[in-house]
Scaffold this active site. Structure first.
Site, PDB file in Angstrom:
ATOM      1  N   HIS A  17      24.361  24.857-109.639  1.00  0.00           N
ATOM      2  CA  HIS A  17      24.923  23.737-108.871  1.00  0.00           C
ATOM      3  C   HIS A  17      25.726  24.265-107.674  1.00  0.00           C
ATOM      4  O   HIS A  17      25.601  23.761-106.564  1.00  0.00           O
ATOM      5  CB  HIS A  17      25.898  22.915-109.729  1.00  0.00           C
ATOM      6  CG  HIS A  17      25.282  22.135-110.844  1.00  0.00           C
ATOM      7  ND1 HIS A  17      25.707  22.241-112.145  1.00  0.00           N
ATOM      8  CD2 HIS A  17      24.287  21.214-110.852  1.00  0.00           C
ATOM      9  CE1 HIS A  17      25.008  21.416-112.910  1.00  0.00           C
ATOM     10  NE2 HIS A  17      24.140  20.794-112.148  1.00  0.00           N
ATOM     11  N   LYS A  41      25.298   8.699-120.749  1.00  0.00           N
ATOM     12  CA  LYS A  41      25.038  10.013-121.353  1.00  0.00           C
ATOM     13  C   LYS A  41      26.261  10.432-122.155  1.00  0.00           C
ATOM     14  O   LYS A  41      27.400  10.207-121.721  1.00  0.00           O
ATOM     15  CB  LYS A  41      24.828  11.073-120.272  1.00  0.00           C
ATOM     16  CG  LYS A  41      23.525  10.968-119.541  1.00  0.00           C
ATOM     17  CD  LYS A  41      23.407  12.126-118.537  1.00  0.00           C
ATOM     18  CE  LYS A  41      22.338  11.853-117.506  1.00  0.00           C
ATOM     19  NZ  LYS A  41      22.406  12.736-116.351  1.00  0.00           N
ATOM     20  N   ARG A  90      14.501  22.649-109.453  1.00  0.00           N
ATOM     21  CA  ARG A  90      14.136  23.917-110.111  1.00  0.00           C
ATOM     22  C   ARG A  90      12.624  23.941-110.294  1.00  0.00           C
ATOM     23  O   ARG A  90      11.896  24.008-109.337  1.00  0.00           O
ATOM     24  CB  ARG A  90      14.886  24.054-111.439  1.00  0.00           C
ATOM     25  CG  ARG A  90      16.375  24.296-111.266  1.00  0.00           C
ATOM     26  CD  ARG A  90      17.132  24.084-112.541  1.00  0.00           C
ATOM     27  NE  ARG A  90      16.903  22.728-113.024  1.00  0.00           N
ATOM     28  CZ  ARG A  90      17.486  22.182-114.077  1.00  0.00           C
ATOM     29  NH1 ARG A  90      18.321  22.877-114.800  1.00  0.00           N
ATOM     30  NH2 ARG A  90      17.230  20.932-114.437  1.00  0.00           N
ATOM     31  N   SER A 128      22.724  22.943-117.314  1.00  0.00           N
ATOM     32  CA  SER A 128      23.971  22.700-118.047  1.00  0.00           C
ATOM     33  C   SER A 128      23.693  22.663-119.548  1.00  0.00           C
ATOM     34  O   SER A 128      24.480  23.172-120.349  1.00  0.00           O
ATOM     35  CB  SER A 128      24.592  21.363-117.624  1.00  0.00           C
ATOM     36  OG  SER A 128      24.942  21.404-116.271  1.00  0.00           O
TER      37      SER A 128
HETATM   38  O1  PNS Z   1      21.414  15.635-112.121  1.00  0.00           O
HETATM   39  P1  PNS Z   1      22.023  14.722-113.132  1.00  0.00           P
HETATM   40  O2  PNS Z   1      23.157  15.329-113.860  1.00  0.00           O
HETATM   41  O3  PNS Z   1      21.006  14.139-114.057  1.00  0.00           O
HETATM   42  O4  PNS Z   1      22.709  13.559-112.246  1.00  0.00           O
HETATM   43  C1  PNS Z   1      22.457  12.258-112.496  1.00  0.00           C
HETATM   44  C2  PNS Z   1      23.006  11.336-111.394  1.00  0.00           C
HETATM   45  C3  PNS Z   1      24.479  11.049-111.593  1.00  0.00           C
HETATM   46  C4  PNS Z   1      22.800  11.957-110.030  1.00  0.00           C
HETATM   47  C5  PNS Z   1      22.138  10.071-111.531  1.00  0.00           C
HETATM   48  O5  PNS Z   1      22.275   9.567-112.821  1.00  0.00           O
HETATM   49  C6  PNS Z   1      22.484   8.992-110.521  1.00  0.00           C
HETATM   50  O6  PNS Z   1      22.170   9.114-109.367  1.00  0.00           O
HETATM   51  N1  PNS Z   1      23.110   7.916-111.007  1.00  0.00           N
HETATM   52  C7  PNS Z   1      23.470   6.800-110.164  1.00  0.00           C
HETATM   53  C8  PNS Z   1      22.787   5.516-110.599  1.00  0.00           C
HETATM   54  C9  PNS Z   1      21.825   5.032-109.542  1.00  0.00           C
HETATM   55  O7  PNS Z   1      22.133   4.980-108.371  1.00  0.00           O
HETATM   56  N2  PNS Z   1      20.610   4.657-109.966  1.00  0.00           N
HETATM   57  C10 PNS Z   1      19.570   4.152-109.074  1.00  0.00           C
HETATM   58  C11 PNS Z   1      18.571   5.198-108.672  1.00  0.00           C
HETATM   59  S1  PNS Z   1      17.674   5.864-110.010  1.00  0.00           S
END
Ligand code: PNS
Length: 159
Positions: A17, A41, A90, A128
């Site tokens: 990250h 989560k 990735r 993670s």
């Molecule tokens: O990489 P990660 O940890 O899975 O991050 C997830 C995250 C927080 C980036 C993702 O869950 C997110 O963008 N959540 C916001 C909700 C949202 O906007 N949803 C609409 C598009 S799918």
């Protein structure tokens, strides 16, 4: 110059990250590291702990600031006056989910672009969840996460 948002759950932040955040700051000058509150989560670290670990980890990156968010990412990006969402990619396995999110976000906010940075080869394998599993079973995470996270993990799994 557009400014960028680097979103994630960061449970916990890894060197992978950090690499993406550093490169985003280099490209865009300013980057808001957006720590997602949870989105259903179950996380090992509380949102306050994740925010603190991210803040300490990015303290040396000029132009980076940390903000906790919930709700829609594109709304948050608008609030922050950011017009680019930067995500790290990735392997192929990340692609489908990221592609779907990018297209949904584009539909919600056509003016905000999602930009993918390829993970650096040394972090291609890093996640993670992998880090948590190693720490849980007593393995070394040195070199995979910042020192503060290493301490945080040993605090969580001690005993
Ligand atoms: O990489 P990660 O940890 O899975 O991050 C997830 C995250 C927080 C980036 C993702 O869950 C997110 O963008 N959540 C916001 C909700 C949202 O906007 N949803 C609409 C598009 S799918």
């Amino acid at each position: 110059m557009p400014s960028a948002v680097c979103p994630g759950t960061f449970d916990p932040i890894t060197n992978g990250h950090l690499d993406i955040i550093e490169r985003s700051a280099y490209i865009y000058g300013k980057v808001v590291v957006a720590v997602g509150r949870g989105y259903g989560k179950e996380t090992l670290f509380t949102v306050d702990e994740r925010e603190e670990l991210v803040a300490q980890s990015v303290s040396g990156i000029s132009g980076a600031k940390v903000v906790v968010f919930d709700g829609l990412l594109v709304e948050f990006a608008r609030e922050q006056s950011a017009d680019v969402i930067v995500k790290g990619l990735r392997a192929v396995s990340d692609f489908e989910h990221e592609f779907q999110m990018a297209l949904l976000n584009k539909r919600l906010a056509p003016g905000i672009e999602t930009v993918f940075l390829m993970a650096s080869p040394e972090y291609m394998f890093l996640s993670s969840s992998g880090v948590k599993e190693i720490a849980k079973f007593g393995g070394s995470v040195t070199g995979l996460v910042p020192g503060v996270v290493e301490m945080g993990l040993s605090g969580k799994y001690r005993g």
